[in-house]
Design a protein around this motif. Structure first.
Motif, PDB file in Angstrom:
ATOM      1  N   VAL A  53      50.718  34.421  35.871  1.00 51.86           N
ATOM      2  CA  VAL A  53      49.689  33.699  35.113  1.00 51.86           C
ATOM      3  C   VAL A  53      50.113  32.257  34.866  1.00 51.86           C
ATOM      4  O   VAL A  53      49.309  31.333  34.998  1.00 51.86           O
ATOM      5  N   ILE A  62      41.219  33.176  34.429  1.00 47.58           N
ATOM      6  CA  ILE A  62      42.166  33.965  35.218  1.00 47.58           C
ATOM      7  C   ILE A  62      41.798  35.423  34.992  1.00 47.58           C
ATOM      8  O   ILE A  62      41.691  35.879  33.847  1.00 47.58           O
ATOM      9  N   ASN A  85      42.417  39.567  35.932  1.00 45.42           N
ATOM     10  CA  ASN A  85      43.286  40.618  36.445  1.00 45.42           C
ATOM     11  C   ASN A  85      42.514  41.335  37.550  1.00 45.42           C
ATOM     12  O   ASN A  85      41.428  41.871  37.311  1.00 45.42           O
ATOM     13  N   LYS A 132      48.125  39.940  41.872  1.00 41.92           N
ATOM     14  CA  LYS A 132      47.698  40.566  40.623  1.00 41.92           C
ATOM     15  C   LYS A 132      46.565  39.802  39.934  1.00 41.92           C
ATOM     16  O   LYS A 132      45.716  40.399  39.289  1.00 41.92           O
ATOM     17  N   TYR A 133      46.538  38.458  40.089  1.00 39.13           N
ATOM     18  CA  TYR A 133      45.561  37.643  39.365  1.00 39.13           C
ATOM     19  C   TYR A 133      44.805  36.706  40.298  1.00 39.13           C
ATOM     20  O   TYR A 133      45.336  36.272  41.319  1.00 39.13           O
TER      21      TYR A 133
END
Length: 66
Positions: free
Chosen positions: A24, A46, A48, A4-5
């Protein structure tokens, strides 16, 4: 499935490294460890991976932890 990140850590010398995860908090810890391991100031983001938006920006100096 793609994480996802994505986290990117930028170093004083202009180099950077990146890591991928779904959490995260895990990426924040990884970013801080990079600064501690190299004992240098870092800047990082970071992102997305789905929206391509920055969800967290970090500036970290391990000398401030002493």
């Amino acid at each position: 499935m793609k994480p996802k990140y994505t986290a990117k850590v930028y170093f004083d010398d202009g180099s950077f490294i990146e890591n991928h995860a779904d959490d995260v908090g895990q990426l924040i810890g990884w970013m801080r460890r990079q600064g501690q391991d190299r004992f240098c100031e870092i800047n990082g983001i970071i992102v997305n991976n789905k929206t391509h938006r920055i969800v967290k920006s970090i500036q970290y100096n391990p000398a401030e932890d002493i």
